[in-house]
Design a protein around this motif. Structure first.
Motif, PDB file in Angstrom:
ATOM      1  N   SER A 287       0.880  -1.292  -0.057  1.00 45.62           N
ATOM      2  CA  SER A 287      -0.659   0.023   0.093  1.00 45.62           C
ATOM      3  C   SER A 287       0.606   1.214   0.389  1.00 45.62           C
ATOM      4  O   SER A 287       0.326   2.338  -0.308  1.00 45.62           O
ATOM      5  N   GLY A 288       1.852   1.181   0.325  1.00 44.09           N
ATOM      6  CA  GLY A 288       2.897   2.746   0.894  1.00 44.09           C
ATOM      7  C   GLY A 288       3.546   2.639  -0.613  1.00 44.09           C
ATOM      8  O   GLY A 288       3.356   1.582  -2.203  1.00 44.09           O
ATOM      9  N   PRO A 289       4.272   4.020  -1.016  1.00 44.06           N
ATOM     10  CA  PRO A 289       4.574   4.156  -2.099  1.00 44.06           C
ATOM     11  C   PRO A 289       6.189   4.012  -1.947  1.00 44.06           C
ATOM     12  O   PRO A 289       6.590   3.835  -3.392  1.00 44.06           O
ATOM     13  N   HIS A 290       6.299   3.348  -1.271  1.00 46.16           N
ATOM     14  CA  HIS A 290       7.882   3.024  -1.440  1.00 46.16           C
ATOM     15  C   HIS A 290       8.133   1.622  -1.266  1.00 46.16           C
ATOM     16  O   HIS A 290       8.572   0.985  -0.670  1.00 46.16           O
ATOM     17  N   ALA A 291       7.702   0.905  -1.628  1.00 46.78           N
ATOM     18  CA  ALA A 291       7.216  -0.695  -1.500  1.00 46.78           C
ATOM     19  C   ALA A 291       8.242  -1.864  -2.019  1.00 46.78           C
ATOM     20  O   ALA A 291       8.525  -1.117  -3.125  1.00 46.78           O
ATOM     21  N   ARG A 292       8.671  -2.203  -1.370  1.00 46.30           N
ATOM     22  CA  ARG A 292       9.683  -3.361  -2.561  1.00 46.30           C
ATOM     23  C   ARG A 292       9.289  -4.937  -2.834  1.00 46.30           C
ATOM     24  O   ARG A 292       8.556  -5.654  -2.175  1.00 46.30           O
ATOM     25  N   GLY A 293       9.580  -5.795  -3.820  1.00 43.01           N
ATOM     26  CA  GLY A 293       9.472  -6.640  -3.940  1.00 43.01           C
ATOM     27  C   GLY A 293       9.496  -7.216  -5.280  1.00 43.01           C
ATOM     28  O   GLY A 293       9.252  -6.218  -6.204  1.00 43.01           O
ATOM     29  N   ARG A 294       9.643  -8.331  -5.696  1.00 41.19           N
ATOM     30  CA  ARG A 294       9.492  -8.693  -7.330  1.00 41.19           C
ATOM     31  C   ARG A 294       8.295  -8.226  -7.931  1.00 41.19           C
ATOM     32  O   ARG A 294       8.541  -8.334  -8.939  1.00 41.19           O
ATOM     33  N   ASP A 295       6.946  -8.846  -7.018  1.00 41.05           N
ATOM     34  CA  ASP A 295       5.862  -9.050  -7.934  1.00 41.05           C
ATOM     35  C   ASP A 295       4.822  -7.486  -7.111  1.00 41.05           C
ATOM     36  O   ASP A 295       4.776  -8.018  -5.943  1.00 41.05           O
ATOM     37  N   MET A 296       4.839  -6.472  -7.851  1.00 43.97           N
ATOM     38  CA  MET A 296       4.533  -5.369  -7.427  1.00 43.97           C
ATOM     39  C   MET A 296       3.157  -5.138  -7.826  1.00 43.97           C
ATOM     40  O   MET A 296       3.715  -4.361  -9.200  1.00 43.97           O
TER      41      MET A 296
ATOM     42  N   CYS B 192       8.993  -6.446 -10.510  1.00 43.28           N
ATOM     43  CA  CYS B 192      10.086  -5.518 -10.311  1.00 43.28           C
ATOM     44  C   CYS B 192      11.552  -6.007  -9.698  1.00 43.28           C
ATOM     45  O   CYS B 192      11.763  -7.215 -10.050  1.00 43.28           O
ATOM     46  N   LEU B 193      12.474  -5.196 -10.014  1.00 44.07           N
ATOM     47  CA  LEU B 193      14.042  -5.897 -10.152  1.00 44.07           C
ATOM     48  C   LEU B 193      14.296  -6.460  -8.294  1.00 44.07           C
ATOM     49  O   LEU B 193      13.059  -5.549  -7.543  1.00 44.07           O
ATOM     50  N   PRO B 194      15.482  -6.620  -7.751  1.00 39.06           N
ATOM     51  CA  PRO B 194      15.807  -6.890  -6.796  1.00 39.06           C
ATOM     52  C   PRO B 194      16.107  -5.256  -6.027  1.00 39.06           C
ATOM     53  O   PRO B 194      16.736  -4.963  -6.508  1.00 39.06           O
ATOM     54  N   GLY B 195      15.264  -5.168  -4.870  1.00 40.46           N
ATOM     55  CA  GLY B 195      15.520  -3.085  -4.588  1.00 40.46           C
ATOM     56  C   GLY B 195      15.230  -2.791  -5.438  1.00 40.46           C
ATOM     57  O   GLY B 195      15.545  -2.000  -4.985  1.00 40.46           O
ATOM     58  N   GLU B 196      14.138  -2.773  -5.707  1.00 45.90           N
ATOM     59  CA  GLU B 196      13.594  -1.652  -6.899  1.00 45.90           C
ATOM     60  C   GLU B 196      12.683  -1.422  -5.910  1.00 45.90           C
ATOM     61  O   GLU B 196      11.873  -1.826  -5.359  1.00 45.90           O
ATOM     62  N   CYS B 197      12.523   0.456  -6.112  1.00 48.34           N
ATOM     63  CA  CYS B 197      11.223   0.318  -5.358  1.00 48.34           C
ATOM     64  C   CYS B 197       9.773   1.494  -6.347  1.00 48.34           C
ATOM     65  O   CYS B 197      10.898   1.896  -7.527  1.00 48.34           O
ATOM     66  N   VAL B 198       8.848   0.509  -5.971  1.00 52.55           N
ATOM     67  CA  VAL B 198       7.639   1.352  -6.632  1.00 52.55           C
ATOM     68  C   VAL B 198       7.745   3.342  -5.881  1.00 52.55           C
ATOM     69  O   VAL B 198       6.764   3.214  -4.902  1.00 52.55           O
TER      70      VAL B 198
ATOM     71  N   THR C 188       9.453   4.085 -10.599  1.00 55.47           N
ATOM     72  CA  THR C 188       9.866   2.876 -10.005  1.00 55.47           C
ATOM     73  C   THR C 188      11.753   4.378  -9.867  1.00 55.47           C
ATOM     74  O   THR C 188      12.195   5.219 -10.304  1.00 55.47           O
ATOM     75  N   ASP C 189      12.394   3.400  -8.677  1.00 55.16           N
ATOM     76  CA  ASP C 189      13.739   4.691  -9.377  1.00 55.16           C
ATOM     77  C   ASP C 189      14.313   4.200  -9.899  1.00 55.16           C
ATOM     78  O   ASP C 189      16.542   4.728  -9.510  1.00 55.16           O
ATOM     79  N   PHE C 190      14.525   2.770 -11.421  1.00 51.47           N
ATOM     80  CA  PHE C 190      15.295   2.670 -12.116  1.00 51.47           C
ATOM     81  C   PHE C 190      14.783   3.334 -13.443  1.00 51.47           C
ATOM     82  O   PHE C 190      15.097   3.247 -13.887  1.00 51.47           O
TER      83      PHE C 190
END
Length: 813
Positions: free
Chosen positions: A26-35, A40-46, A73-75
């Protein structure tokens, strides 16, 4: 209360991971492969997302609209179609999807509202809700997204602001944060450390790799020297360099000081007929030449041959500032500016393309490379490419010569090894020329893009002689603008061999200014950088399947190893003695200036002038045609593999439409939709083809058959590569080849969407829709190839374009 407390306690104990997962999603800085459906990449933030978004697909992607969800994302900026399959968390990570773009590749963000458009910057404020989002990329792509009426206005505004806020800040060091977002996690580092290199290509990083290349080309009399192992002799050269066997390392060390930045003459490639191709920088004329130094210099320069031709690239080839200016004009012409509503009318588009001079520089590189290839095929001489710094245009010419002459370089592993040898290890300034940090534009120049354009020109003229495809060249072009590959993030092997370090300084009153200790390799600020040749890390298997095509080579062609061919066609001409004649090839003519070799112009020692022969005067030199005849074997060659000499006429040097025009057609078709079913590009192509057919009919009508038959051999013997303005002399096609090509010439087809591709333009002539009032920028389409194994031969009316503009070619694509 007691029961409720027990229930709450049980829920917290049984499903804590489910609750944490819900909170994280639910947060904007969620981490995970399936978002939210995004892998997502490992460590990638949405950071932000917008639902109910439609993306405009290009014509190559099938056209139309694609509904889905837009992520920031940050990438990267990722778009996930609504019908896409669920991502697999166990699959290997891929940096970019089919609809994604890296943040570092974005150059401009434009928001389109109901009545206005605005260029969005990190410090700007958006006072309207955007209906469209247009992303201009550095690789000449334009991505267009349309926010649906049901898309929350807050999501549309926030994702637009977020993209404009974090994409490639204009300050040094931004590339590092971008690399950390993609490769900085521990899981990603572990994944990259387990990646295996492509064993099908030559990396040229060890002495064994260079020995393998010598064996492949059948080069004898050369050895691999490791005198520059610690980069003490030349900081911009590689550790290993190929030099003549007669020169020892102790003698070789003295020659580095006689050349600019220590870039001595080095072996690059050997032609099957015995000629050698070398590269070197300019001479240092202010150094006194000893007798022993002169002997070593000439042994290195001549490479065991009696005849040496120095090709001066500084006189004819464009400089890096010229290339940068031409590319900037081409980019502005192809992309335009939606935010400023700037466009070029159709009737001025070709003249504007000519004004960019990009096609002129492409033709110049092909012409010079073809001249060198013609000299090499003569056999038993040394061709030395000389450039003041030997790090830009010498890379282009030496690579193009090998692509023309060596079939191995026209495969995917061969071209990758060629780029490793002539660009990466040779010290091309990728980091400065691409300008990843965007800290200045003084050294920025798309030299490598110019080389890819030249390779594409050869591919367009000889598609059946290439094992690689146009999609591969396009993918390599796009990867250049993704600053996470070690291939492009350095200016030489010395910088590339060092770990990525960002040392800071501290000041104390006792010790003064000192550098802090180095960071450990495991630190997140030092992510491992993969090579660009790891295509599985960048593209899916479906995309990689389009990188190659079946190459229809003749059955009599030997294997790609040049060493299997006869390398001693005329052995009696090899004389074991002192090097002799040296010529300078500049502006299409030969000369022998007295200052060509500093030690031969009288500034050297007197003993040298007495014991060595001087080159003849300029009046006694052979012309280009006579020299080629003298250097050629006495008997005709039975070699089935001849160099791919490009046709340099204006209509034959085309515009790389799949690369340069994919953004402008995409953006205009999206921002300015038209109700007509015929695209203006197809409409203009239809008009040009009709004019071509009218010219053919007018040139052949009213003449008897006998007259036409008498004129045909005269045209067939003419040199189709000769241009009176540039003085190019290449080999003409034979009469039998021309006659056979005319009988098998493909029929011109239209590219309209309303007619079948196989229909003839003369039989099916749809009435084009009027272009009155249209002020958009368009260029005509290309003609589909009817057969991939046929070489393009211009029709007789091509003589009408000989004096026309080099850029105004009706077959541009």
């Amino acid at each position: 209360m007691l029961t409720g407390s027990k229930t709450t306690f049980k829920v917290r104990q049984l499903v804590p991971d489910v609750k944490e997962r819900m909170l994280s999603h639910s947060g904007p800085h969620a981490r995970g492969r399936d978002m939210f459906g995004l892998c997502c990449l490992p460590g990638e933030c949405v950071l932000q997302r917008a639902t109910l978004v439609r993306k405009k697909l290009s014509a190559k992607e099938g056209g139309g609209w694609l509904a889905g969800t837009l992520f920031c994302t940050d990438f990267r900026v990722a778009f996930v179609p609504q019908d896409s399959p669920k991502p697999n968390d166990n699959a290997d990570p891929v940096l970019l999807g089919d609809h994604d773009v890296a943040l570092a590749s974005i150059e401009k963000v434009v928001a389109v509202g109901p009545t206005r458009t605005k260029l969005v910057t990190p410090s700007s404020s958006l006072k309207f809700t955007p209906e469209e989002l247009v992303l201009y990329c550095r690789d000449l792509r334009v991505l267009c997204f349309l926010f649906d009426r049901l898309t929350p206005e807050k999501q549309a505004v926030e994702i637009t602001h977020e993209i404009a806020k974090i994409y490639q800040p204009l300050k040094p060091g931004s590339v590092l944060s971008f690399q950390n977002a993609a490769l900085g996690s521990i899981e990603m580092k572990q994944f990259l450390s387990n990646r295996k290199r492509d064993l099908s290509m030559n990396w040229f990083e060890s002495s064994a790799d260079w020995e393998q290349e010598l064996e492949r080309t059948g080069a004898t009399g050369w050895r691999v020297s490791s005198v520059n192992d610690r980069f003490e002799m030349a900081t911009s050269l590689s550790r290993f360099n190929v030099v003549p066997q007669k020169v020892l390392d102790t003698e070789l060390k003295k020659t580095f000081a006689h050349f600019h930045e220590g870039r001595i003459p080095r072996w690059c490639w050997r032609h099957p007929r015995g000629s050698n191709l070398l590269r070197m920088a300019s001479f240092q004329n202010n150094i006194y030449h000893e007798k022993d130094d002169i002997r070593n210099l000439e042994l290195v320069l001549f490479g065991g041959q009696q005849l040496c031709v120095v090709v001066d690239l500084a006189e004819e080839m464009p400089s890096p500032p010229d290339i940068q200016l031409a590319y900037s004009r081409l980019r502005a012409l192809c992309l335009g500016d939606i935010s400023a509503s700037v466009s070029v009318p159709d009737d001025k588009w070709l003249s504007s393309l000519e004004g960019t001079r990009w096609l002129d520089y492409t033709r110049c590189c092909l012409r010079k490379s073809a001249e060198v290839a013609c000299l090499l095929r003569g056999g038993h001489l040394t061709i030395v490419l000389q450039e003041p710094e030997d790090r830009d245009m010498s890379c282009v010419v030496s690579s193009l010569v090998q692509v023309m002459c060596d079939a191995h370089c026209r495969t995917v592993p061969g071209l990758q090894g060629l780029i490793q040898k002539e660009w990466v290890m040779a010290g091309h300034r990728f980091l400065s020329r691409v300008n990843y940090h965007r800290d200045g534009e003084k050294e920025e120049a798309p030299v490598f893009q110019l080389f890819l354009d030249c390779v594409w020109q050869l591919f367009a003229q000889y598609p059946s002689r290439f094992q690689l495809s146009g999609d591969y060249l396009l993918a390599l072009h796009d990867s250049l603008h993704l600053p996470i590959f070690s291939t492009f993030l350095a200016n030489c092997q010395r910088e590339r061999s060092r770990p990525l370090q960002h040392l800071s300084q501290s000041y104390t009153q006792v010790n003064g200014l000192r550098e802090l200790p180095r960071v450990s390799p495991q630190d997140p600020t030092d992510p491992p950088l993969p090579p660009v040749w790891d295509w599985a890390l960048q593209y899916s298997s479906e995309r990689q399947a389009h990188f190659t095509q079946p190459a229809t080579q003749p059955s009599t062609v030997p294997p790609l190893l040049n060493g299997n061919l006869n390398t001693c066609l005329d052995g009696h001409r090899q004389v074991d003695g002192l090097p002799g004649l040296v010529f300078l090839l500049s502006k299409g003519s030969f000369s022998s200036p007295c200052n060509l070799l500093p030690w031969r112009n009288g500034s050297g020692s007197g003993s040298y002038r007495k014991s060595h022969r001087r080159a003849p005067s300029a009046e006694m030199l052979l012309s280009l045609e006579r020299l080629l005849k003298v250097c050629s074997p006495s008997e005709p060659s039975q070699e089935p593999q001849e160099p791919l000499l490009p046709i340099l006429l204006g209509p034959c040097v085309k515009l790389w439409k799949d690369c340069y025009l994919r953004g402008v057609l995409h953006a205009q078709a999206f921002t300015h939709p038209m109700s007509s079913c015929l695209h203006p590009v197809d409409q203009l192509s239809w008009e040009v083809q009709q004019l071509q057919q009218m010219l053919v009919r007018s040139s052949t009508s009213g003449q008897p058959d006998s007259v036409s038959k008498k004129q045909e051999p005269q045209w067939a013997e003419s040199n189709i590569n000769q241009n009176a303005n540039n003085g190019t002399f290449l080999f003409p096609i034979s009469r039998s080849t021309h006659t056979q090509a005319l009988t098998k010439a493909p029929t011109v087809h239209t590219t309209t969407t309303t007619t079948t591709t196989g229909q003839n333009a003369a039989s099916a002539q749809p009435r084009p829709i009027s272009r009155e009032g249209s002020k958009h920028t368009f260029l005509f389409g290309h003609q589909p190839e009817s057969s991939s194994n046929q070489r393009y031969v211009p029709t007789p009316n091509a003589r009408l374009h000989k004096n026309s503009s080099s850029s105004a070619n009706p077959s541009s694509q």
